[in-house]
Design an enzyme around this catalytic site. Structure first.
Site, PDB file in Angstrom:
ATOM      1  N   ALA A  96      11.779  -9.026   3.906  1.00  0.00           N
ATOM      2  CA  ALA A  96      12.304  -8.339   2.808  1.00  0.00           C
ATOM      3  C   ALA A  96      12.727  -6.817   2.935  1.00  0.00           C
ATOM      4  CB  ALA A  96      11.479  -8.345   1.631  1.00  0.00           C
ATOM      5  N   THR A  97      11.779  -6.405   3.934  1.00  0.00           N
ATOM      6  CA  THR A  97      11.986  -5.160   4.547  1.00  0.00           C
ATOM      7  C   THR A  97      13.321  -4.538   5.046  1.00  0.00           C
ATOM      8  OG1 THR A  97       9.306  -4.774   5.034  1.00  0.00           O
ATOM      9  CG2 THR A  97      10.971  -3.078   6.024  1.00  0.00           C
ATOM     10  N   ASN A 179       4.189  -5.858  -6.638  1.00  0.00           N
ATOM     11  CA  ASN A 179       3.218  -6.576  -5.842  1.00  0.00           C
ATOM     12  C   ASN A 179       1.842  -6.395  -6.221  1.00  0.00           C
ATOM     13  OD1 ASN A 179       4.277  -4.270  -5.143  1.00  0.00           O
ATOM     14  ND2 ASN A 179       3.073  -4.169  -3.299  1.00  0.00           N
ATOM     15  N   SER A 227      11.538 -12.660   0.764  1.00  0.00           N
ATOM     16  CA  SER A 227      10.798 -12.964   1.851  1.00  0.00           C
ATOM     17  C   SER A 227      10.002 -14.037   2.229  1.00  0.00           C
ATOM     18  CB  SER A 227       9.688 -11.749   2.390  1.00  0.00           C
ATOM     19  OG  SER A 227       9.380 -11.430   3.870  1.00  0.00           O
ATOM     20  N   ALA A 228      10.548 -14.953   3.133  1.00  0.00           N
ATOM     21  CA  ALA A 228       9.647 -16.491   2.798  1.00  0.00           C
ATOM     22  C   ALA A 228       8.540 -16.486   2.990  1.00  0.00           C
ATOM     23  CB  ALA A 228      10.444 -17.214   4.348  1.00  0.00           C
ATOM     24  N   HIS A 229       7.535 -15.607   3.596  1.00  0.00           N
ATOM     25  CA  HIS A 229       6.147 -15.840   3.826  1.00  0.00           C
ATOM     26  C   HIS A 229       5.412 -15.426   2.437  1.00  0.00           C
ATOM     27  CE1 HIS A 229       4.638 -11.306   4.061  1.00  0.00           C
ATOM     28  NE2 HIS A 229       6.091 -11.145   4.215  1.00  0.00           N
ATOM     29  N   THR A 265      21.287 -13.730  17.309  1.00  0.00           N
ATOM     30  CA  THR A 265      21.302 -15.109  17.070  1.00  0.00           C
ATOM     31  C   THR A 265      20.482 -15.575  16.052  1.00  0.00           C
ATOM     32  OG1 THR A 265      21.481 -15.096  19.565  1.00  0.00           O
ATOM     33  CG2 THR A 265      20.632 -17.046  18.605  1.00  0.00           C
ATOM     34  N   CYS A 352       0.432  -3.316   3.053  1.00  0.00           N
ATOM     35  CA  CYS A 352       0.955  -2.200   3.867  1.00  0.00           C
ATOM     36  C   CYS A 352       0.760  -1.026   3.604  1.00  0.00           C
ATOM     37  CB  CYS A 352       2.661  -2.251   3.144  1.00  0.00           C
ATOM     38  SG  CYS A 352       3.107  -3.970   2.916  1.00  0.00           S
TER      39      CYS A 352
HETATM   40  N1  7TS Z   1       8.649  -6.070  -1.406  1.00  0.00           N
HETATM   41  C1  7TS Z   1       7.628  -6.272  -2.049  1.00  0.00           C
HETATM   42  C2  7TS Z   1       7.817  -6.188  -3.457  1.00  0.00           C
HETATM   43  C3  7TS Z   1       6.451  -6.686  -1.402  1.00  0.00           C
HETATM   44  O1  7TS Z   1       5.341  -6.979  -1.873  1.00  0.00           O
HETATM   45  C4  7TS Z   1       6.669  -6.646  -0.118  1.00  0.00           C
HETATM   46  C5  7TS Z   1       5.416  -6.980   0.598  1.00  0.00           C
HETATM   47  C6  7TS Z   1       7.590  -6.231   0.483  1.00  0.00           C
HETATM   48  C7  7TS Z   1       8.862  -5.940  -0.108  1.00  0.00           C
HETATM   49  C8  7TS Z   1       7.891  -6.368   2.206  1.00  0.00           C
HETATM   50  O2  7TS Z   1       7.778  -7.700   2.665  1.00  0.00           O
HETATM   51  P1  7TS Z   1       7.939  -7.987   4.324  1.00  0.00           P
HETATM   52  O3  7TS Z   1       8.063  -9.363   4.139  1.00  0.00           O
HETATM   53  O4  7TS Z   1       9.086  -7.213   4.617  1.00  0.00           O
HETATM   54  O5  7TS Z   1       6.555  -7.364   4.936  1.00  0.00           O
HETATM   55  N2  7TS Z   1       4.000  -6.638   0.047  1.00  0.00           N
HETATM   56  C9  7TS Z   1       2.806  -6.816   0.392  1.00  0.00           C
HETATM   57  C10 7TS Z   1       1.827  -6.447  -0.267  1.00  0.00           C
HETATM   58  O6  7TS Z   1       1.992  -6.480  -1.493  1.00  0.00           O
HETATM   59  N3  7TS Z   1       0.605  -6.607   0.273  1.00  0.00           N
HETATM   60  O7  7TS Z   1       1.059  -6.817   1.648  1.00  0.00           O
HETATM   61  C11 7TS Z   1       2.309  -7.014   1.721  1.00  0.00           C
END
Ligand code: 7TS
Length: 411
Positions: A96-97, A179, A227-229, A265, A352
């Site tokens: 997602a970042t 989050n 973000s899949a995880h 890739t 984060c």
């Molecule tokens: N956006 C939101 C709303 C999120 O909660 C997070 C990760 C990200 C983006 C980033 O996702 P990534 O897959 O790129 O790392 N949030 C959190 C959290 O709330 N605690 O640890 C990671």
């Protein structure tokens, strides 16, 4: 050499510690907003694409072409999961970042750098990957409005409306669900407002997918990221939905993969995994809405029964799995540490930001007392959370809060 011996000793110690930990205690994972367990079905679906079907899908030989059908199925599942139309684009990214950075920096290059537009709007509670990307384009001369939360802990379309500058505002970016609090922002009305003013609308749906319905055929967002995880898929893969006809300057220049918007890739096993994870998460939404919500409410009721404990945000407008609570007189970090000793994983907020000991920024943006802001603890459940785990958590939380308050100078 010396380093090797130390590494070896610390490895042995960790094995012994890990073993005794497992023997004595069941671990309980209540930090699903940080990341989730990969669903074993997802892991099995990914397995063949490491050592059997490992071709590059862009290759013309059988190794490449045999991955096409599984990739198509995965794409179909991703499109279906978010209600995307065939003609829309879904760009696969690393997380997602990356997706969020692609949107914000892409809009900067396409609309803000040289154009008559010079303004964007976002909120003060976005994830750091959105917040810091906006701070970066601000340093390049863009005017960025960071909106504070209203008394309900969200921003509404009416809160945004007065800040739109006709002909100047290029983009509004508001997360779908927060989050830390789990609070859901009113997507439909914000998307409609942006349409009305011809402003692009981006939403970070990372914490919404798999928790509540996310359907871009009903809510007219222009860009949506995930973000899949966060929904029981693997880490290191995410997506960026772009409404039909939209283009963005890429973050990564290179080959023609993903229509040139994201070169590199293609990660077949992870795309297969994300596709299945998306389908399973969508199918599990009714379970999330009933069982996960019931377990969350059970824990929440037990927390607020403890004196001087407050939960942030009305549960009716929160995703079903999240609780952010303040425990007067109980320092958040100590609380997490004590829970951890009892095998329970929660967090003081976003992992984060866990390296900074500043008060939780979400509390600050919500105008919550500074002292209380240091006592925030987030519990986030998943479809893998059991009733027994919640019962044990309730018992441990009661015991721990009482103990920490006994030795607290602030209580
Ligand atoms: N956006 C939101 C709303 C999120 O909660 C997070 C990760 C990200 C983006 C980033 O996702 P990534 O897959 O790129 O790392 N949030 C959190 C959290 O709330 N605690 O640890 C990671």
């Amino acid at each position: 050499m010396k380093g090797d011996i130390f590494d070896y000793i610390s490895f042995l110690l960790s094995v012994v510690k890990g073993y005794s930990w497992k023997v004595h205690m069941e671990r309980i994972y209540l930090d699903n907003n940080a990341t989730t367990i990969v669903d074993p079905k997802v892991k099995s679906a990914m397995d063949p694409f490491f050592c059997d079907m490992y071709g590059n899908p862009n290759s013309l030989h059988i190794f490449g072409t045999e991955t096409h059908q599984p990739m198509k199925i995965a794409y179909d599942r991703i499109y279906a999961g978010i209600g995307a139309h065939d003609e829309d684009d879904v760009i696969i990214t690393g997380c997602a970042t990356e997706s969020n950075n692609t949107v914000i920096k892409g809009v900067y290059f396409d609309l803000l750098r040289n154009g008559p537009k010079n303004h964007v709007i976002t909120t003060q509670v976005e994830h750091p990957c959105v917040m810091n990307a906006f701070r970066f384009i601000e340093s390049l001369g863009v005017d960025v409005t960071f909106l504070p939360m209203n008394k309900n802990g969200i921003v509404t379309a009416e809160d945004i409306r007065p800040h739109i500058r006709p002909g100047k505002t290029a983009l509004v970016s508001v997360m779908w669900a927060n989050n830390e609090t789990g609070l859901i922002f009113p997507m439909k009305e914000i998307a409609d407002l942006c349409r009305e003013h011809d402003v692009l609308f981006h939403t970070d749906a990372t914490q919404a997918i798999g928790k509540i319905p996310v359907d871009v055929s009903k809510i007219p967002v222009d860009f949506l990221t995930f973000s899949a995880h966060k929904f029981h898929g693997p880490k290191g893969i995410g997506g960026l939905y772009m409404r039909k006809g939209l283009k963005l300057t890429p973050l990564l220049h290179g080959g023609e993969q993903m229509g040139g918007i994201r070169a590199g890739t293609v990660n077949v096993p992870f795309i297969v995994g994300m596709g299945l994870a998306m389908e399973l998460a969508t199918n599990a939404l009714p379970y999330e809405e009933t069982t996960v919500r019931r377990l969350r409410d059970k824990l929440e009721d037990a927390l607020i029964a403890i004196p001087d404990v407050d939960v942030i945000g009305d549960r009716a407008i929160r995703v079903p799995n999240t609780i952010l609570a303040s425990f007067s007189g109980v320092e958040g970090e100590s609380f997490i540490w004590d829970l951890n000793k009892d095998g329970i994983a929660a967090s003081t907020g976003s992992a984060c930001a866990s390296e900074s000991l500043e008060a939780n920024p979400t509390f600050t943006a919500m105008n919550i007392d500074k002292e209380l802001a240091h006592t925030g603890v987030r519990f986030s459940l998943s479809r893998f959370t059991t009733e027994e785990e919640i019962d044990r958590t309730i018992a441990v939380v009661n015991k721990t809060v009482a103990r920490l308050r006994e030795i607290s100078i602030r209580y």
